[in-house]
Design an enzyme around this catalytic site. Structure first.
Site, PDB file in Angstrom:
ATOM      1  N   HIS A 192      32.963  16.493  35.795  1.00  0.00           N
ATOM      2  CA  HIS A 192      31.774  17.326  35.980  1.00  0.00           C
ATOM      3  C   HIS A 192      30.552  16.554  35.484  1.00  0.00           C
ATOM      4  O   HIS A 192      30.671  15.441  34.975  1.00  0.00           O
ATOM      5  CB  HIS A 192      31.901  18.692  35.294  1.00  0.00           C
ATOM      6  CG  HIS A 192      31.995  18.641  33.801  1.00  0.00           C
ATOM      7  ND1 HIS A 192      32.224  19.756  33.030  1.00  0.00           N
ATOM      8  CD2 HIS A 192      31.904  17.614  32.902  1.00  0.00           C
ATOM      9  CE1 HIS A 192      32.257  19.431  31.756  1.00  0.00           C
ATOM     10  NE2 HIS A 192      32.060  18.138  31.653  1.00  0.00           N
ATOM     11  N   SER A 228      36.123  15.830  31.529  1.00  0.00           N
ATOM     12  CA  SER A 228      34.780  15.413  31.148  1.00  0.00           C
ATOM     13  C   SER A 228      34.783  13.941  30.708  1.00  0.00           C
ATOM     14  O   SER A 228      35.173  13.067  31.474  1.00  0.00           O
ATOM     15  CB  SER A 228      34.250  16.351  30.056  1.00  0.00           C
ATOM     16  OG  SER A 228      32.892  16.130  29.781  1.00  0.00           O
TER      17      SER A 228
END
Length: 206
Positions: free
Chosen positions: A135, A110
């Site tokens: 993501h 992330s």
């Protein structure tokens, strides 16, 4: 306190190793992270949140003031965290004069992977068994319908901005970044090299 509570507290209660050095004025003690800071090494570990981000920003600014020409080494082992906290680190990395070399150990997921890719070109690395995951931003909001709409527009704006920056640092087309961040995309160290998030896998010091 239950056993599970003790386990949750254990990492925070762990003792930080101390290093003792001999100087002309006698012995001097440092905690291990302060000693490594003297070598221009900063650790970004755990959740990215405001307090941790402020400490990392302060360390980078201090090292720039100390020597604006010498590289800073940022070691990352993070599952991600708060976007605004991560962006304060990102903006400082781009703002300061020294190159910031990024090294992934363990995981960079992330926001962790975003900061890994944001290191100086040619100076971004993964250790062999580290994992990288990209993501789209996560968000959740409760409230009146109008407020939810406002926050939805904000997170979509952040998503577009982060995709643009990730495309810039990885060299991937924006369409590829948009597709691959739609869901969690995990990568090995070598996969991260091929994707353009890092420049090489380090197996040992040169």
């Amino acid at each position: 306190m239950s056993y599970s509570d003790q386990r949750e507290l254990a990492p925070h209660m762990a003792l930080v190793p101390m290093v003792v050095e001999q100087t002309s004025r006698g012995e001097r003690s440092y905690d291990i992270f302060s000693r490594l800071l003297k070598e221009r090494i900063i650790f970004l570990t755990g959740q990215v949140e405001d307090h941790m981000a402020n400490l990392i920003v302060a360390q980078m600014l201090f090292l720039e003031a100390e020597n604006p020409e010498k590289d800073i080494h940022l070691y990352i082992n993070s599952p991600g965290g708060v976007i605004t906290a991560g962006m304060s680190i990102y903006d400082t990395m781009q703002f300061i004069k020294p190159d910031v070399s990024t090294i992934c150990m363990g995981q960079a997921c992330s926001m962790g992977s975003f900061l890994l890719a944001a290191g100086a070109q040619g100076k971004r690395f993964c250790l062999p068994n580290s994992r990288v995951m990209i993501h789209q931003p996560l968000g959740g909001f409760q409230g009146q319908a109008t407020d939810i709409e406002i926050h939805a527009k904000e997170i979509l704006s952040i998503k577009a901005r982060m995709n643009t920056l990730m495309a810039k640092h990885s060299g991937q087309p924006i369409e590829v970044i948009e597709r691959d961040t739609e869901r969690d995309r995990f990568m090995s160290a070598q996969d991260a090299v091929e994707y353009g998030l890092v420049d090489a896998v380090l197996t040992q010091r040169a």
